[in-house]
Design a protein around this motif. Structure first.
Motif, PDB file in Angstrom:
ATOM      1  N   VAL A  50       0.831  -1.208   0.000  1.00 40.31           N
ATOM      2  CA  VAL A  50       0.000   0.000   0.000  1.00 40.31           C
ATOM      3  C   VAL A  50       0.864   1.255   0.000  1.00 40.31           C
ATOM      4  O   VAL A  50       0.639   2.203  -0.789  1.00 40.31           O
ATOM      5  N   ASN A  51       1.856   1.310   0.883  1.00 44.24           N
ATOM      6  CA  ASN A  51       2.721   2.493   0.972  1.00 44.24           C
ATOM      7  C   ASN A  51       3.525   2.701  -0.299  1.00 44.24           C
ATOM      8  O   ASN A  51       3.825   3.843  -0.685  1.00 44.24           O
ATOM      9  N   SER A  53       2.421   2.008  -3.252  1.00 44.07           N
ATOM     10  CA  SER A  53       1.503   2.552  -4.265  1.00 44.07           C
ATOM     11  C   SER A  53       1.239   4.039  -4.059  1.00 44.07           C
ATOM     12  O   SER A  53       0.942   4.758  -5.019  1.00 44.07           O
TER      13      SER A  53
END
Length: 434
Positions: A50-51, A53
């Motif tokens: 997530v980070n 992205s």
């Protein structure tokens, strides 16, 4: 099939580092830490994705550091059975991760409630740690919670006082109820463990008892049938009528000898069976040991005469003892009978009675073939065994010597089996002088 294989591998991972030295409670703790560590690794990998992205490289660095400095070391410590160290590393790692995440979110000016994870981590502290370490981690958890709440939420003084009061009550409740549950759970687990151990011991004893009984019936069927058959053949009228007086007398002596062997075996079996039923109680009386030994010598006079064995008693003419007389007679009969059985024709048996180092010593010294190490171990451990064949084909029940050792122990005595330097064996019984 693939799913089943995956589940097995997952279970193996959950029990990583498990050993037989751990009790049920410790195994449960180990499984909890391994499960939570796996969950944390998966969450860290998701957060890294997530980070990545959104371009949050600081978050990625924190997640990677958590995996390398906390999660992998925890699994490594468990694998090498360093359980206590793994518990501390795991719990301190959770605290540092939560605090670091909360501070990072605060500097980013984003509303964040990540510090609330310190509440379940406080529960984990109480469950996983005992003693001083529990208090240290629990209090540090509480302090971290209050500090993060104050700085991140920006509470005023009144709001902060209310928060302190609420948190104090909440943490006290957590500590009290969880620690009570943990204490009761540990007691129940220990009780279950003790019951399991007792059950295993009883099952083992029952198995050994059944094996002994099966072996006993096999021995009885094999070894008692033989002398009965011989006696029956010797009592055949057609055979007796065909003998002259001298041969008839010889046959009569043989029958008496065989009958005494059979009688001795039956006495052993009945006494042993009685002891297995718990009916063999020790009744101590004061009597002369020498008199009882002389009676045993007279009892086996026919057997020693038929093999031309010279059996003599050595020692004092009187020796008073405090023992169970019935037990002593069974012990002496079996040891003397065993000596006669394995002593060849024209051999010798000495029965020595003396006082030695505050104990009464009885030695039955024969000139037979001796006793090998395997048989010594079986006799001294009161194990039923296959009866050996005597010098004239005599067979026993396999119970006598094993039962002897049992009765010697009941009378607080000790049995030793010593190799005779001149051939044969020395069965030495030592009873404490009371």
């Amino acid at each position: 099939m693939a799913r089943k294989g995956f589940n097995i591998k997952l279970k193996d991972f959950y029990s990583l580092g498990c050993s037989d030295s751990l009790n049920i409670y410790e195994v449960c703790k180990l499984g909890i830490i391994n499960r939570l560590t796996l969950i944390c690794i998966l969450l860290a990998l998701i957060l890294i994705t997530v980070n990545l992205s959104i371009g949050n490289y600081q978050g990625i660095l924190i997640d990677i550091l958590a995996i390398l400095t906390v999660l992998i070391p925890v699994l490594t410590l468990n694998y090498f059975h360093k359980y206590r160290a793994a518990e501390y590393v795991f719990l301190w790692g959770i605290h540092l991760a939560v605090v670091a995440g909360a501070i990072h979110a605060a500097f980013e000016n984003r509303p964040n409630e990540i510090e609330l994870l310190l509440i379940p981590s406080a529960i984990a502290v109480v469950i996983l740690i005992d003693g001083f370490g529990q208090w240290l981690l629990f209090i540090s958890n509480l302090i971290a919670f209050l500090i993060l709440k104050y700085f991140i939420a920006g509470l005023d003084n009144l709001g902060y006082i209310k928060l302190v009061a609420i948190v104090a009550v909440a943490y006290t409740g957590i500590y009290y109820f969880v620690i009570q549950f943990k204490t009761q759970l540990i007691r129940a687990l220990h009780k279950t463990e003790r019951l399991n151990e007792e059950l295993i011991e009883k099952e083992k004893a029952l198995t050994e008892s059944n094996l002994s009984k099966d072996k006993l019936f096999s021995i009885v069927a094999h070894d008692l049938r033989s002398p009965l058959g011989l006696i029956q053949s010797l009592l055949d009228p057609s055979l007796i009528n065909s003998l002259d007086r001298q041969k008839f007398m010889d046959y009569q002596a043989t029958i008496r000898s065989r009958f005494k062997v059979l009688q001795e075996n039956m006495n052993n079996l009945l006494a042993w069976a009685q002891s297995q039923l718990g009916n063999s109680k020790r009744i101590v009386s004061h009597f002369d040991l020498v008199t009882e030994v002389d009676k045993i010598i007279d009892l086996f006079e026919d057997m020693t005469a038929s093999k031309q064995i010279k059996m003599i008693r050595i020692g004092k003419e009187e020796r008073m003892v405090n023992l169970d007389k019935n037990h002593l007679n069974i012990i002496l009969r079996n040891l003397v009978h065993n000596a006669i059985k394995f002593t060849p024709e024209n051999g010798a048996i000495d029965i020595n009675i003396e006082e030695h180092a505050g104990a009464t010593l009885i030695q039955i010294i024969d000139s037979g073939k001796g006793v090998n190490d395997e048989m010594k171990i079986k006799i001294l451990n009161s194990k039923l065994m296959e009866s050996g064949i005597g010098t004239q084909g005599e067979r026993g029940s396999g119970v006598g010597l094993s039962f002897c050792q049992e009765l010697i122990k009941k009378n607080k005595g000790e049995l030793r089996i010593i190799d005779n330097s001149s051939g044969g064996a020395i069965f030495e019984v030592r009873f404490p002088t009371i």
